[in-house]
Structures are given as structure tokens and as C-alpha cells.
Write a protein that holds these residues in place. Structure first.
Motif, short mmCIF file in Angstrom:
data_model
loop_
_atom_site.label_atom_id
_atom_site.label_comp_id
_atom_site.label_asym_id
_atom_site.label_seq_id
_atom_site.Cartn_x
_atom_site.Cartn_y
_atom_site.Cartn_z
N PHE A 37 0.83 -1.20 0.00
CA PHE A 37 0.00 0.00 0.00
C PHE A 37 0.87 1.27 0.00
CE2 PHE A 37 -3.30 2.93 1.37
CZ PHE A 37 -4.31 2.51 0.53
N VAL A 38 1.92 1.25 0.83
CA VAL A 38 2.85 2.38 0.85
C VAL A 38 3.51 2.52 -0.53
CG1 VAL A 38 5.04 3.19 1.84
CG2 VAL A 38 3.27 2.24 3.34
N THR A 39 3.87 1.38 -1.12
CA THR A 39 4.56 1.40 -2.42
C THR A 39 3.68 2.00 -3.51
OG1 THR A 39 5.74 -0.60 -1.78
CG2 THR A 39 5.81 -0.03 -4.10
N LEU A 74 16.68 -1.50 -13.78
CA LEU A 74 15.70 -1.48 -12.69
C LEU A 74 14.33 -1.95 -13.17
CD1 LEU A 74 16.73 1.96 -11.13
CD2 LEU A 74 16.92 -0.27 -9.99
N MET A 75 13.93 -1.51 -14.37
CA MET A 75 12.63 -1.92 -14.90
C MET A 75 12.63 -3.39 -15.29
SD MET A 75 11.15 1.40 -16.95
CE MET A 75 12.62 1.86 -17.84
N THR A 76 13.79 -3.87 -15.81
CA THR A 76 13.88 -5.28 -16.18
C THR A 76 13.79 -6.17 -14.94
OG1 THR A 76 15.30 -4.66 -18.00
CG2 THR A 76 15.31 -6.99 -17.41
N LEU A 77 14.46 -5.74 -13.86
CA LEU A 77 14.40 -6.51 -12.62
C LEU A 77 12.95 -6.66 -12.16
CD1 LEU A 77 16.01 -7.81 -10.23
CD2 LEU A 77 15.75 -5.62 -9.07
N PHE A 78 12.22 -5.55 -12.18
CA PHE A 78 10.82 -5.61 -11.76
C PHE A 78 10.02 -6.52 -12.70
CE2 PHE A 78 6.44 -4.24 -12.36
CZ PHE A 78 5.95 -4.49 -11.08
N SER A 114 10.91 -4.62 -5.21
CA SER A 114 11.65 -4.30 -6.44
C SER A 114 11.19 -2.94 -6.98
CB SER A 114 11.59 -5.41 -7.48
OG SER A 114 10.29 -5.70 -7.83
N LEU A 115 9.94 -2.56 -6.71
CA LEU A 115 9.50 -1.22 -7.12
C LEU A 115 10.14 -0.13 -6.25
CD1 LEU A 115 5.69 -1.18 -7.96
CD2 LEU A 115 7.61 -0.62 -9.44
N LEU A 116 10.23 -0.42 -4.94
CA LEU A 116 10.85 0.58 -4.05
C LEU A 116 12.32 0.79 -4.44
CD1 LEU A 116 9.27 -0.42 -0.61
CD2 LEU A 116 8.81 1.65 -1.93
N LEU A 117 12.98 -0.31 -4.83
CA LEU A 117 14.37 -0.20 -5.29
C LEU A 117 14.43 0.70 -6.54
CD1 LEU A 117 17.37 -1.27 -5.13
CD2 LEU A 117 16.67 -3.01 -6.78
N LEU A 118 13.45 0.50 -7.44
CA LEU A 118 13.40 1.32 -8.66
C LEU A 118 13.23 2.81 -8.30
CD1 LEU A 118 11.57 0.54 -11.94
CD2 LEU A 118 11.19 2.73 -10.87
N PHE A 119 12.29 3.10 -7.39
CA PHE A 119 12.07 4.51 -7.03
C PHE A 119 13.35 5.12 -6.43
CE2 PHE A 119 7.49 3.08 -5.94
CZ PHE A 119 7.16 3.06 -7.29
#
Ligand SMILES: C[S@@+](CC[C@H](N)C(=O)[O-])C[C@H]1O[C@@H](n2cnc3c(N)ncnc32)[C@H](O)[C@@H]1O
Length: 262
Positions: A37-39, A74-78, A114-119
């Protein structure tokens, strides 16, 4: 995988059925949901450039080539995490290690991380590709982007928000209720397009009053990924629901309500 291997890795039925395990699994599900939810709230601020400390257009100055490579990685990882962990074969394999009731919550947790890492690691690419200029047009685009996020949220509730994000599974496990097998559904918006959640994301990502090169890269790559995701998801849905889903594909368009093929 042999039966013996399976027994070595999987959690014993006594432990899985114990009250303490059920309660811990429930708390884990809640925690994973809160992280999600935070993400997703952060994602809105990140893409729209609102409120949050680090947005798609802020961060350390980085040479363009380096920024492109890091952002693509980063996008590929996600994309890889999100697609691979959603496949039936992967689920069959990893539920030997991860107890079934928390499988979805763990997927949600990994996707959020993985999204938080991207941000966090996203590199801005500030060249302006378009700028609405006209304030009315800018407000219209911001409103459209919000409408995209609203479409995402409402569609998750229409299809089954709590099941999608794992809460349903851990709650059923806690109260000793069997999780029902997936059912084919076409409620409300799903009568007009097959993928309203993904449509919402596309609108939210593209409707930008000021489109920078970084934001454009994000919108283009995520849109391409959505099309790949749709192909994989529909393959699974045909496997799961057979002719019912095939006929749905014939009847209802993928993303644009007035064009059947797209
Ligand atoms: C993140 S949701 C996305 C749903 C849909 N693609 C959308 O954009 O609104 C993915 C999950 O929804 C399930 N799903 C998609 N369409 C469905 C339908 N018509 N009935 C039941 N489940 C569906 C998929 O099996 C998958 O587990």
C-alpha cells in the motif's frame, strides 16, 4: 521433483495447521499488504512528481547513457520478478519452500520491494520532450493521470482486491476456510475491456503535462511490459478457463473499449 524431495522441503502439516503458524502467516500477510500500500501510494507521487521526496524527475545528475542503462536494469528486474513469480510452474516449484497460504503475500512483497528499489535508484533524465504550456491543458492531463490511478484502484476492487494482494488467502487460512479455486469473472468494467487495471496504468503513466526523457522511458518500457504481461496472463487464463476465456477474447477488447482487437 520427487515426493521425497517435496517432503524434505515443504512445511509439515502439523506446523502449517497450528494456530500460531496461522496467526504469524496472517500478520505476515498484513505486513506485506501494508508494504504494497505504501509502495503504490509512493508510485503515484513518484510518477506524477507530487509530495514524495524522490520523483521520476529528481535525483543525482547522471550521464544520459548511464541513466538509461541503470533505469532499464531497474525496470527489467521488476518485470522479470513480476512475470516469473506469477507463472503457474514457478508457483508449483516455490511453494515447496514458501507455505501456500503466504505465497501471494510473498509475491506482493517481492514486487513492492523491487519497485521501491526502482524509485530509490531511478536516475532522472531531465530533457523535456513535451510541455503542455497551456494551464488548462496541464490541468486536464493531471486530472487524466489521476483518473488512470482511480481506474487501477477501482478495478482491483471490482475483480477482487483482497485476493490479488494476498489478504484473502491468509485470512481464510487463519479461520480454517478453504481458498476457492479461481473463478472466471467479468464484472462491470471487465465487460468493456479485458484489462482495466493495465489500462489505468497506461493512462496514469502517459498523461503528463511535462514529459521528460526519463518519464518517457518509464512510460514506454512499462507499456511494452504491460503488453508482454497481457500475453503471458492471457495464456494462463486460457489454460485455466479454456473456451470461456477464448470467447471472452472474441467478445471484449483488450484495452480500448471501442476497438475489439486492442
Ligand atoms: C493484476 S490482475 C490484472 C487483471 C487484469 N489483467 C486487468 O488489467 O484488470 C492479474 C490477476 O487477475 C486474474 N484475472 C485477469 N482477468 C480475469 C478474469 N476475467 N477473471 C478472473 N481472473 C482474472 C489473473 O489470473 C491474474 O491472477
Amino acid at each position: 521433483m520427487t515426493q521425497i524431495d517435496h517432503q524434505v522441503h515443504s512445511i509439515s502439516p502439523e506446523i502449517a495447521g497450528s494456530r500460531i503458524f496461522k496467526f504469524i502467516a496472517f500478520l505476515y500477510g498484513i505486513a506485506a499488504y501494508l508494504v504494497f500500500f505504501v509502495t503504490i501510494l509512493y508510485a503515484i507521487g513518484f510518477v506524477m512528481g507530487l509530495v514524495v521526496p524522490k520523483t521520476i524527475d529528481t535525483g543525482a545528475d547522471t550521464p544520459t547513457a548511464e541513466a538509461v542503462i541503470i533505469n532499464l536494469l531497474l525496470m527489467t528486474l521488476f518485470a522479470v520478478q513480476h512475470s516469473v513469480m506469477a507463472r503457474q510452474r514457478f508457483k508449483a516449484w516455490w511453494t515447496q519452500f514458501v507455505p501456500k497460504p503466504v505465497e501471494r503475500s510473498t509475491y506482493v512483497l517481492f514486487a513492492s520491494l523491487s519497485l521501491l528499489l526502482l524509485f530509490w535508484q531511478w536516475r532522472p533524465m531531465p530533457t523535456v520532450v513535451w510541455d503542455a504550456g497551456d494551464p488548462d491543458l496541464a490541468v486536464t492531463l493531471v486530472t487524466l493521470s489521476f483518473a488512470g490511478w482511480v481506474l487501477v484502484f477501482t478495478s482491483t476492487f471490482i475483480i477482487n482486491h483482497f485476493e490479488l494482494f494476498g489478504l484473502h488467502q491468509v485470512t481464510n487460512h487463519l479461520v480454517g476456510k478453504q481458498v476457492e479455486p479461481p473463478r472466471f469473472k467479468t464484472p462491470l468494467l471487465y465487460k468493456f475491456v479485458r484489462h482495466p487495471i493495465y489500462l489505468g496504468f497506461i493512462i496514469a503513466f502517459w498523461a503528463a503535462p511535462t514529459m521528460t526523457a526519463g518519464h518517457l522511458l518509464f512510460a514506454a518500457v512499462t507499456t511494452a511490459y504491460i503488453f508482454v504481461g497481457i500475453a503471458l496472463e492471457e495464456h494462463d487464463l486460457v489454460d485455466l478457463f479454456g473456451d470461456e476465456y477464448r470467447q471472452y477474447k472474441q467478445r471484449v477488447s483488450m484495452l480500448i473499449p471501442w476497438r475489439r482487437s486492442v
